[in-house]
Design an enzyme around this catalytic site. Sequence first.
Site, PDB file in Angstrom:
ATOM      1  N   CYS A 169      27.076  26.352  49.241  1.00  0.00           N
ATOM      2  CA  CYS A 169      26.459  27.373  48.389  1.00  0.00           C
ATOM      3  C   CYS A 169      25.248  28.011  49.062  1.00  0.00           C
ATOM      4  CB  CYS A 169      26.061  26.767  47.050  1.00  0.00           C
ATOM      5  SG  CYS A 169      24.916  25.373  47.177  1.00  0.00           S
ATOM      6  N   ASN A 170      24.677  27.323  50.043  1.00  0.00           N
ATOM      7  CA  ASN A 170      23.467  27.843  50.686  1.00  0.00           C
ATOM      8  C   ASN A 170      23.659  28.319  52.113  1.00  0.00           C
ATOM      9  OD1 ASN A 170      21.577  27.646  48.615  1.00  0.00           O
ATOM     10  ND2 ASN A 170      21.285  25.462  48.961  1.00  0.00           N
ATOM     11  N   SER A 202      17.730  22.363  55.058  1.00  0.00           N
ATOM     12  CA  SER A 202      18.173  22.539  53.681  1.00  0.00           C
ATOM     13  C   SER A 202      17.067  23.095  52.798  1.00  0.00           C
ATOM     14  CB  SER A 202      18.643  21.197  53.100  1.00  0.00           C
ATOM     15  OG  SER A 202      19.765  20.718  53.798  1.00  0.00           O
ATOM     16  N   GLU A 224      17.556  16.451  52.075  1.00  0.00           N
ATOM     17  CA  GLU A 224      18.648  16.114  51.156  1.00  0.00           C
ATOM     18  C   GLU A 224      19.857  15.611  51.942  1.00  0.00           C
ATOM     19  OE1 GLU A 224      21.658  17.817  50.537  1.00  0.00           O
ATOM     20  OE2 GLU A 224      21.451  19.592  51.787  1.00  0.00           O
ATOM     21  N   MET A 268      16.523  22.694  33.760  1.00  0.00           N
ATOM     22  CA  MET A 268      15.740  21.480  33.960  1.00  0.00           C
ATOM     23  C   MET A 268      16.283  20.331  33.121  1.00  0.00           C
ATOM     24  SD  MET A 268      13.087  20.913  35.952  1.00  0.00           S
ATOM     25  CE  MET A 268      11.953  22.296  35.990  1.00  0.00           C
TER      26      MET A 268
END
Length: 456
Positions: free
Chosen positions: A50-51, A109, A114, A193
């Site tokens: 996704c990144n 990341s 992570e 959250m």
Amino acid sequence: MQILVVGLNFKTAPVEIRECIAFRDEETLKAVESLKQKKCILENVILSTCNRTEIYAVVDNLRAGKETTERFLSEWFRIPLTDFQSHLYVYTGSEAIRHLFSVAAGLDSMVLGETQILGQVREAAALSQKVKASGKIFNTLFKQAVTLAKRAHGETQINENPVSVSYAAVVLAKKVFGQFQDKTVLIIGAGKMGELTAKHFTELGSREVIVANRSPDKREKLAALFQAKTITLEEIPVALSKADIVISSTGAPGYILTRDRVEAVMKKRKGHPLFMIDIAVPRDLDPSIHELESVYLYDIDDLQGIVEANLEERKKAAEKIRLMIEEDREAFERWFETLDLIPVIDALRRKALHIQEETMKSIERKIPDLDERERKVLQKHTKSIINQLLKDPIMQLKEMAGEEKSREALLLLTKLFALEEYMEEERNAPADPKSEGEPESSLSFTLLQAGSPVGP
């Protein structure tokens, strides 16, 4: 041969670009196979999350490889290259190797350190290996990247210090309770959250998770994800009487819980402690609640202090990992630089051994009465002559690996010793089935028994 990386990530491209240049899981295999057919792409691995979307390639020409890879992205996603080219980064050689190691270790990341990306790197490499789109170079490189990342996480514990507010809340609660198997968690608010907090507590085995929210749709959707119980905001006091932990993160303009409401509940709890964390801005919980006996209240500033301190710890760990990356990068490059030597050294040794074998046959024809001991002595000493004769040339070749004129030296040696025939035999030989499995687990393997190991 050169190593090339072409890609974009959260630092270079906004989400509207990233979502357009992203390979879906079911199409990545076809993309890898398609790229494998391109003339200048010798090996390839596609990493898409996704990144980030990145193509790793071994190419025979950097310029052609870059152009081919960029054009491939444009054609695959049917987007003009001019629409996203400015968001791409290109790394070659040492920078490409360093980048992969940094990605695998979580240093590139969005959340520093992570570990999810490590699994994604491993899966991407396995996919390419499955269809033989990766070979000796990338099998070794990606295996080294995964091994390094595991070692980095193990030796520095970089991912053990939470750097998200939601997870910091969980860690704070864990310090108080130790474990959650017998604990009830009340989450007020069903936004992002609240979802992250519910996810963390569920994964850690909380006995029961209760979600309170004004919107029935939102609370039911969140509850379905984690098999949680749902209640309305009006039912909070009842849930509060049995909850051990309360996490509140709504967008309400005023207090969801006042001191008086909590005080009334605490009388029924008979001294049973209540752990409360307010991660809303503006605050959901009346700050004076912390004055009540057996109530422990923390707000987002308390958590932010934990996050900032932990981020500093992660940064310190990241510096240690960067040193580890440089060591492994140098080791890989030393191995990579010897790849051109291996066929030449192998051909040289095979020709020499062929001459030795023919010489032994000639000796045995001329002296047919040799006994077994005499034959072994002659065999040993003729091989010794070959090994001593080849030792210096091979060591010189290894020392020249990576130098500007090393390729010229290899060509000259090939001609001087007339090795073309033996190198052709090697190219036409059937592949060793053992080499089709797992990539090498270490860079420290011998160069066809020709001198000392490569690598550290």
